[in-house]
Design a protein around this motif. Sequence first.
Motif, PDB file in Angstrom:
ATOM      1  N   VAL A  72       9.055  -8.768  15.263  1.00  0.00           N
ATOM      2  CA  VAL A  72       9.385  -8.406  13.892  1.00  0.00           C
ATOM      3  C   VAL A  72       8.451  -7.270  13.490  1.00  0.00           C
ATOM      4  O   VAL A  72       7.228  -7.367  13.665  1.00  0.00           O
ATOM      5  CB  VAL A  72       9.224  -9.599  12.922  1.00  0.00           C
ATOM      6  N   VAL A  73       9.017  -6.184  12.973  1.00  0.00           N
ATOM      7  CA  VAL A  73       8.258  -4.979  12.680  1.00  0.00           C
ATOM      8  C   VAL A  73       8.279  -4.720  11.186  1.00  0.00           C
ATOM      9  O   VAL A  73       9.354  -4.664  10.565  1.00  0.00           O
ATOM     10  CB  VAL A  73       8.840  -3.763  13.425  1.00  0.00           C
ATOM     11  N   LEU A  74       7.106  -4.567  10.588  1.00  0.00           N
ATOM     12  CA  LEU A  74       6.983  -4.118   9.216  1.00  0.00           C
ATOM     13  C   LEU A  74       6.973  -2.599   9.234  1.00  0.00           C
ATOM     14  O   LEU A  74       5.955  -1.986   9.562  1.00  0.00           O
ATOM     15  CB  LEU A  74       5.699  -4.664   8.584  1.00  0.00           C
ATOM     16  N   ARG A  75       8.119  -2.010   8.967  1.00  0.00           N
ATOM     17  CA  ARG A  75       8.247  -0.569   9.141  1.00  0.00           C
ATOM     18  C   ARG A  75       7.605   0.220   8.010  1.00  0.00           C
ATOM     19  O   ARG A  75       6.991   1.268   8.225  1.00  0.00           O
ATOM     20  CB  ARG A  75       9.725  -0.181   9.254  1.00  0.00           C
ATOM     21  N   SER A  76       7.782  -0.236   6.783  1.00  0.00           N
ATOM     22  CA  SER A  76       7.169   0.464   5.652  1.00  0.00           C
ATOM     23  C   SER A  76       6.900  -0.532   4.534  1.00  0.00           C
ATOM     24  O   SER A  76       7.565  -1.557   4.431  1.00  0.00           O
ATOM     25  CB  SER A  76       8.066   1.608   5.153  1.00  0.00           C
ATOM     26  N   VAL A  77       5.920  -0.209   3.692  1.00  0.00           N
ATOM     27  CA  VAL A  77       5.552  -1.060   2.567  1.00  0.00           C
ATOM     28  C   VAL A  77       5.500  -0.223   1.312  1.00  0.00           C
ATOM     29  O   VAL A  77       4.853   0.840   1.279  1.00  0.00           O
ATOM     30  CB  VAL A  77       4.177  -1.717   2.798  1.00  0.00           C
ATOM     31  N   ASN A  78       6.209  -0.659   0.273  1.00  0.00           N
ATOM     32  CA  ASN A  78       6.109  -0.045  -1.048  1.00  0.00           C
ATOM     33  C   ASN A  78       6.423   1.448  -1.009  1.00  0.00           C
ATOM     34  O   ASN A  78       5.785   2.250  -1.693  1.00  0.00           O
ATOM     35  CB  ASN A  78       4.687  -0.270  -1.608  1.00  0.00           C
TER      36      ASN A  78
END
Length: 204
Positions: free
Chosen positions: A197-203
Motif C-alpha cells: 500500500v503506497v501513500l502517494r501524496s498527502v494534503n
Amino acid sequence: MEKLDSLEIIFIRHAETQYDNIGDRDPSDGELTANGEQQCVQLGEKLKDLHIDAYITSSLLRSFKTATGVCKAKGDNPLLEICPELVECGCTPGYYGCSEEYLRRYYKNTKMCEKLFATENYEFGCEAFEDNVIRAQKVISYIKNRFSFGDRVAVFSHHGFLEYLIPTALGIKPHIFRFSLDNISMTVVDFCQDGNVVLRSVNE
C-alpha cells in the motif's frame, strides 16, 4: 495519467464551511462559505481531465457540495454516491446527514450507497474512537471489495474521519500519525497488486 495497475483512492476533504446558516439541517451539518463554493469550482477544474471511476461522498451537505464541484466539471454527469458512513466524527448522535431527496436539490444524478452495516436503518456510532475505527474499516473494506486494480475512486469526507480512513487504508492504527488536512486537499493511497500500500501524496 497512464492507466493504473493499482486500486487508487483519492481522499478529499470538503471545502471551507460555516455553521451560522444551517437552515433546516442539524447544527453539525454546516454550509459552505462563499470562498468554499469557489474552492469547489477550483477543485473541479483541477480534476476535470482525470479519469475517475466512482465518486463517493459523505451525506453531510458540505462534503456533498464539494463532490458536486468535481462531478459538474466532468461534463458527462457522473453518478455521485452518498455514503452516510463517511460523516464527520462527533456528529449529533442519531444524525446521519441529508437524505437522497434533499441532496438532489444540488445534483440530480445521485443515489445512496448500499448500507455498510447490516441494519435496517443507519445505526452506527461516530463519537467513540472504537466506533470510528469500525466505520473506517467498513468503508475501506467496501471499496476494496467493490473495485478492482486499475480503478480510481474519489472519496469525499471530513478532517476528523479522514484521520481514521487514511491510516486504515495504510494498515496502521489511527492517530499514530496525525494529518493536518486543508480544505479541498487530496491525499492519495494506492493498493498495489503485490500487496503493498503506497501513500502517494498527502494534503496536496
